[in-house]
Structure formats: structure tokens, C-alpha cells
Design a protein around this motif. Structure first.
Motif, PDB file in Angstrom:
ATOM      1  N   ASP A 323       0.824  -1.210   0.000  1.00  0.00           N
ATOM      2  CA  ASP A 323       0.000   0.000   0.000  1.00  0.00           C
ATOM      3  C   ASP A 323       0.858   1.259   0.000  1.00  0.00           C
ATOM      4  N   GLN A 324       2.009   1.166   0.673  1.00  0.00           N
ATOM      5  CA  GLN A 324       2.918   2.310   0.758  1.00  0.00           C
ATOM      6  C   GLN A 324       3.879   2.383  -0.441  1.00  0.00           C
ATOM      7  N   LYS A 325       3.674   1.496  -1.423  1.00  0.00           N
ATOM      8  CA  LYS A 325       4.501   1.452  -2.645  1.00  0.00           C
ATOM      9  C   LYS A 325       5.957   1.105  -2.353  1.00  0.00           C
ATOM     10  N   GLN A 326       6.179   0.357  -1.248  1.00  0.00           N
ATOM     11  CA  GLN A 326       7.530  -0.063  -0.913  1.00  0.00           C
ATOM     12  C   GLN A 326       7.894  -1.388  -1.579  1.00  0.00           C
ATOM     13  N   ILE A 327       6.883  -2.175  -1.932  1.00  0.00           N
ATOM     14  CA  ILE A 327       7.069  -3.386  -2.728  1.00  0.00           C
ATOM     15  C   ILE A 327       5.992  -3.386  -3.795  1.00  0.00           C
ATOM     16  N   ASP A 328       6.230  -4.128  -4.872  1.00  0.00           N
ATOM     17  CA  ASP A 328       5.288  -4.092  -5.990  1.00  0.00           C
ATOM     18  C   ASP A 328       3.967  -4.776  -5.662  1.00  0.00           C
ATOM     19  N   VAL A 329       4.054  -5.981  -5.077  1.00  0.00           N
ATOM     20  CA  VAL A 329       2.848  -6.757  -4.781  1.00  0.00           C
ATOM     21  C   VAL A 329       3.005  -7.398  -3.406  1.00  0.00           C
ATOM     22  N   ALA A 330       1.960  -7.360  -2.612  1.00  0.00           N
ATOM     23  CA  ALA A 330       2.007  -7.979  -1.286  1.00  0.00           C
ATOM     24  C   ALA A 330       2.044  -9.491  -1.413  1.00  0.00           C
ATOM     25  N   PRO A 331       2.855 -10.172  -0.588  1.00  0.00           N
ATOM     26  CA  PRO A 331       2.852 -11.639  -0.622  1.00  0.00           C
ATOM     27  C   PRO A 331       1.541 -12.167  -0.058  1.00  0.00           C
ATOM     28  N   SER A 332       1.027 -13.214  -0.672  1.00  0.00           N
ATOM     29  CA  SER A 332      -0.205 -13.817  -0.171  1.00  0.00           C
ATOM     30  C   SER A 332       0.079 -14.563   1.122  1.00  0.00           C
ATOM     31  N   ALA A 333      -0.984 -14.881   1.864  1.00  0.00           N
ATOM     32  CA  ALA A 333      -0.822 -15.663   3.090  1.00  0.00           C
ATOM     33  C   ALA A 333      -0.215 -17.030   2.769  1.00  0.00           C
ATOM     34  N   GLY A 334      -0.561 -17.561   1.607  1.00  0.00           N
ATOM     35  CA  GLY A 334      -0.003 -18.840   1.201  1.00  0.00           C
ATOM     36  C   GLY A 334       1.493 -18.763   0.950  1.00  0.00           C
ATOM     37  N   ALA A 335       1.927 -17.662   0.327  1.00  0.00           N
ATOM     38  CA  ALA A 335       3.357 -17.472   0.059  1.00  0.00           C
ATOM     39  C   ALA A 335       4.127 -17.309   1.366  1.00  0.00           C
ATOM     40  N   VAL A 336       3.526 -16.588   2.306  1.00  0.00           N
ATOM     41  CA  VAL A 336       4.172 -16.407   3.603  1.00  0.00           C
ATOM     42  C   VAL A 336       4.238 -17.745   4.332  1.00  0.00           C
ATOM     43  N   ARG A 337       3.165 -18.524   4.259  1.00  0.00           N
ATOM     44  CA  ARG A 337       3.150 -19.835   4.936  1.00  0.00           C
ATOM     45  C   ARG A 337       4.264 -20.739   4.422  1.00  0.00           C
ATOM     46  N   LYS A 338       4.542 -20.676   3.120  1.00  0.00           N
ATOM     47  CA  LYS A 338       5.606 -21.494   2.543  1.00  0.00           C
ATOM     48  C   LYS A 338       6.978 -21.097   3.083  1.00  0.00           C
ATOM     49  N   ALA A 339       7.069 -19.882   3.617  1.00  0.00           N
ATOM     50  CA  ALA A 339       8.343 -19.391   4.138  1.00  0.00           C
ATOM     51  C   ALA A 339       8.468 -19.621   5.644  1.00  0.00           C
ATOM     52  N   PHE A 340       7.642 -20.515   6.189  1.00  0.00           N
ATOM     53  CA  PHE A 340       7.729 -20.919   7.595  1.00  0.00           C
ATOM     54  C   PHE A 340       8.326 -22.329   7.664  1.00  0.00           C
ATOM     55  N   TYR A 341       9.369 -22.495   8.481  1.00  0.00           N
ATOM     56  CA  TYR A 341       9.927 -23.825   8.715  1.00  0.00           C
ATOM     57  C   TYR A 341       9.575 -24.225  10.139  1.00  0.00           C
ATOM     58  N   LEU A 342       8.553 -25.071  10.275  1.00  0.00           N
ATOM     59  CA  LEU A 342       8.021 -25.431  11.586  1.00  0.00           C
ATOM     60  C   LEU A 342       8.341 -26.862  12.003  1.00  0.00           C
ATOM     61  N   GLU A 343       8.857 -27.665  11.079  1.00  0.00           N
ATOM     62  CA  GLU A 343       9.153 -29.057  11.399  1.00  0.00           C
ATOM     63  C   GLU A 343      10.119 -29.155  12.582  1.00  0.00           C
ATOM     64  N   GLY A 344       9.727 -29.942  13.584  1.00  0.00           N
ATOM     65  CA  GLY A 344      10.584 -30.144  14.736  1.00  0.00           C
ATOM     66  C   GLY A 344      10.653 -28.968  15.693  1.00  0.00           C
ATOM     67  N   LEU A 345       9.798 -27.966  15.475  1.00  0.00           N
ATOM     68  CA  LEU A 345       9.879 -26.747  16.286  1.00  0.00           C
ATOM     69  C   LEU A 345       9.647 -27.009  17.773  1.00  0.00           C
ATOM     70  N   THR A 346       8.627 -27.798  18.107  1.00  0.00           N
ATOM     71  CA  THR A 346       8.311 -28.006  19.519  1.00  0.00           C
ATOM     72  C   THR A 346       9.394 -28.797  20.254  1.00  0.00           C
ATOM     73  N   ASP A 347      10.251 -29.504  19.499  1.00  0.00           N
ATOM     74  CA  ASP A 347      11.341 -30.227  20.143  1.00  0.00           C
ATOM     75  C   ASP A 347      12.319 -29.270  20.820  1.00  0.00           C
ATOM     76  N   ALA A 348      12.359 -28.037  20.370  1.00  0.00           N
ATOM     77  CA  ALA A 348      13.309 -27.058  20.907  1.00  0.00           C
ATOM     78  C   ALA A 348      13.032 -26.721  22.368  1.00  0.00           C
ATOM     79  N   VAL A 349      11.797 -26.940  22.818  1.00  0.00           N
ATOM     80  CA  VAL A 349      11.451 -26.558  24.184  1.00  0.00           C
ATOM     81  C   VAL A 349      11.354 -27.754  25.106  1.00  0.00           C
ATOM     82  N   LYS A 350      11.708 -28.940  24.619  1.00  0.00           N
ATOM     83  CA  LYS A 350      11.639 -30.150  25.439  1.00  0.00           C
ATOM     84  C   LYS A 350      12.884 -30.285  26.311  1.00  0.00           C
TER      85      LYS A 350
END
Length: 350
Positions: A323-350
Motif C-alpha cells: 500500500d505504501q509502494k515499498q514493494i510491488d505486490v504484497a505476498p499472499s498468506a499462502g506465500a508467507v506460509r511457505k516461508a515458515f519452517y516449523l518441522e521439529g519446532l516443539t522439540d526445541a522446548v523439550k
């Protein structure tokens, strides 16, 4: 000093960061570069000279102790734009990165090859907007027509745009200047700029002769939070997921030490930043540090199977930047989700 153009493209931002990246990775030999794809036991970690679990982990050598067979190289960066460029150039395996440059990185048809895997902190009073006292400016609206410096493509840049928007000002109503923290301090002292949005430790230097207009804590409370994240390269995920699991446990230990051993944490931060323990304590107190359990909760990064509210925060950040013209197109929620690495995350707090 001429004002930077408004609404820089992602390509221009990355090109502008190239020189900084080249300098930052000069310490890596050609063997280092080839090891990134060769599967050697090597980790190149990008960090900021900013109070966080990263500095504690580095000072205590938590990762080196947990991975004694690895060669671990710590590379200091000054901006998120430079970190993004380093990942594009495959010069990093893990790095700290603000949520705003992360949103930029995952936008477009060729997203930066990394994924978010941890949260370092939530921005609080450790990032803020100040005006030089000599200007007489006491609120954000008073910045109309003034020169404001901030590192472009950073969380401070995002928060500055949000602050201007809330005050009824467009980016074109002010002169936005792209400067890194140390040049900001120099420009401030010369009187070349009227205001700046920046983080610690430069922020504390500006506070000596400045009036604080707002902070990332206030902007976050109003619905636009920013965070310092940790991202891991796609290459590292593919070749050495076990190293990521060990690194996450070290990050979790660092967060626990900030809570359980505050005096020890202050000493480590002071040593890494080469400042007094008094100053380190003051700086550390301005950030918002989650517990490891909070990091992996639905309120923040999420669990192995389901992303938390960070997904919404990053998606909303992308929409605002578009909206502020800082990037051409906003990433979709799906694109952002693909950029999350969650595998094994909860093991970090065990």
C-alpha cells in the motif's frame, strides 16, 4: 546529502545492499562458499550488534559446544536488506532478520531462499522515532517537510511508515533518507537530518539530544508489531535439519538465560557490544523477549503443524508495504506460509 527516492523497488534495495554484503562476507573464503552446497559441517550465522539471544549464544559459545565438529562463523550485519542479499548469494545459513525485511524477502515471483524458524524478540522501546530537540518538534505530525533518516527495508523503516500514516502523513510529505545506524548518528550530530527512526545502540545516543515521538512498542500495540526473527536457508534445511534442531535448542537456552540469569546475560551482552554492564542492562530491558514456550505457541511462531499469529503479522506487513509502494505486490498468506519452517519446532522446548 540528497534525499533518497520514494518507494524504492526490491531490486534497488538489494543492489544497494550488495556492497555491505561483500564487506561482511570477506572473511569467508572460496572454500566457505563451496561448502554451502557441499554439505560440509559448517554454519555461517548472520547477526546484529543488538541485544538479543543471538549475542548471548555467541558469547557463551552455546552452539559451538553443542556442535563441536562444526566450523561456525559469525558474520555481523547492519541491515536486513544486506541479510536478504546474502541469502540470495548463498553466503549465509542462518541469520537474524526483522519481520519487515522478511516480508519483503518473501514477496515477488522469486522469493529469497530462506524460511523463518525462530523468534528472537518483539520490538519494544529498543526501536523508536526521535526528532532533534533543536527542531522543536514534539509529535509525528510536526515532521511534515522534514528530513527523516532510517535504514530502508528495515523494521524501523516499516514502523516509521506506520507512524507517518497514523499521523495523516504520506511518505511524500517528508524527505526520507536511507542511512545505516552509524551514518544516522553522524548526520544527526552534523544537523543534516531533523529526525530518525533507528534501534539500539545508536538510539540511545540520539536520545541524549532528541525528543522521542513514538516507539515500536506503541506502534505494535496499535496493531503493527515488528519482530526480530531468525531465518534458515533452504539449502541448510535440505542438507542438515539436525543442525537446525540443535541451533534451535541453543536459541531456546539463550532465551531462558535472559530470564533466569539476567546479570549473567547483561555481562555477555556488554562483552559483545563492548559497553558497560549498566548500559547493557538498560538496552536489554527495552526489548521484549519471549519464553521458548511462547515462541512455539499459537500466539507467535506456532507448532509443527500450524503457524501462529506471526503468519498474520507478516502477511499484514506485506500488505502495508505494498500500500505504501515499498514493494510491488504484497505476498499472499499462502506465500508467507511457505516461508515458515516449523518441522521439529516443539522439540526445541523439550
Amino acid at each position: 546529502m540528497s534525499p533518497a527516492p520514494q518507494g524504492p523497488s526490491r531490486r534497488l534495495l538489494l543492489a544497494g545492499a550488495l556492497a555491505a554484503v561483500s564487506a561482511a562476507v570477506t572473511g569467508c573464503s572460496s572454500d566457505d562458499a563451496s561448502s554451502a552446497s557441499g554439505g560440509s559441517k559448517r554454519l555461517r550465522i548472520g547477526y546484529f550488534a543488538f541485544p538479543s539471544g543471538d549475542l548471548l549464544m555467541k558469547n557463551r559459545r552455546l552452539l559451538e559446544k553443542a556442535l563441536p565438529d562444526y566450523t561456525i562463523t559469525w558474520v555481523k550485519f547492519d541491515s536486513g536488506a544486506a541479510v536478504n542479499q546474502a541469502f540470495i548469494g548463498k553466503s549465509l545459513d542462518i541469520a537474524a532478520l526483522g519481520s519487515s525485511p522478511f516480508a519483503r524477502g518473501v514477496s515477488g515471483s522469486s522469493p529469497t531462499p530462506y524460511k523463518v524458524a525462530w523468534i528472537l524478540d518483539v520490538a519494544g522501546e529498543n526501536e523508536a522515532l526521535l526528532a532533534r530537540k533543536s527542531t522543536g518538534i514534539t509529535d509525528v505530525a510536526g515532521l511534515k517537510g522534514k528530513k527523516i533518516a532510517t535504514p530502508f527495508a528495515s523494521t524501523s523503516h516499516y514502523s516509521l511508515l506506520a507512524a507517518l500514516d497514523a499521523a495523516g502523513l504520506a511518505p511524500s510529505d517528508v524527505d526520507l533518507i536511507d542511512l545505516q545506524p552509524q551514518p544516522i548518528l553522524a548526520a544527526w550530530q552534523r544537523g543534516d537530518i531533523d529526525a530518525a527512526y533507528v534501534w539500539l545502540p545508536t538510539l540511545d545516543e540520539l536520545r541524549k539530544t532528541g525528543t522521542q515521538l513514538t516507539s515500536s512498542k506503541k506502534i505494535g500495540a496499535a496493531g503493527k508489531p515488528t519482530l526480530d526473527l531468525s531465518v534458515v536457508s533452504d539449502d541448510l534445511i535440505a542438507r542438515d535439519a539436525k543442525a537446525i534442531a540443535v541451533w534451535r535448542k541453543a536459541e531456546a537456552e539463550a532465551l531462558r538465560l535472559i530470564k533466569s540469569d539476567p546479570d549473567g546475560a547483561v555481562k555477555s551482552i556488554a562483552a559483545e557490544l563492548n559497553i558497560s554492564t549498566k548500559d547493557a542492562k538498560a538496552q536489554l530491558s527495552q526489548g521484549v523477549f519471549l519464553t521458548p514456550e511462547q515462541v512455539v505457541s499459537a500466539d507467535w511462531l506456532g507448532t509443527d503443524d500450524s503457524p501462529g499469529k506471526l503468519l498474520t503479522y507478516v502477511t499484514d506487513t506485506g500488505k502495508f508495504l505494498a500500500d505504501q509502494k515499498q514493494i510491488d505486490v504484497a505476498p499472499s498468506a499462502g506465500a508467507v506460509r511457505k516461508a515458515f519452517y516449523l518441522e521439529g519446532l516443539t522439540d526445541a522446548v523439550k
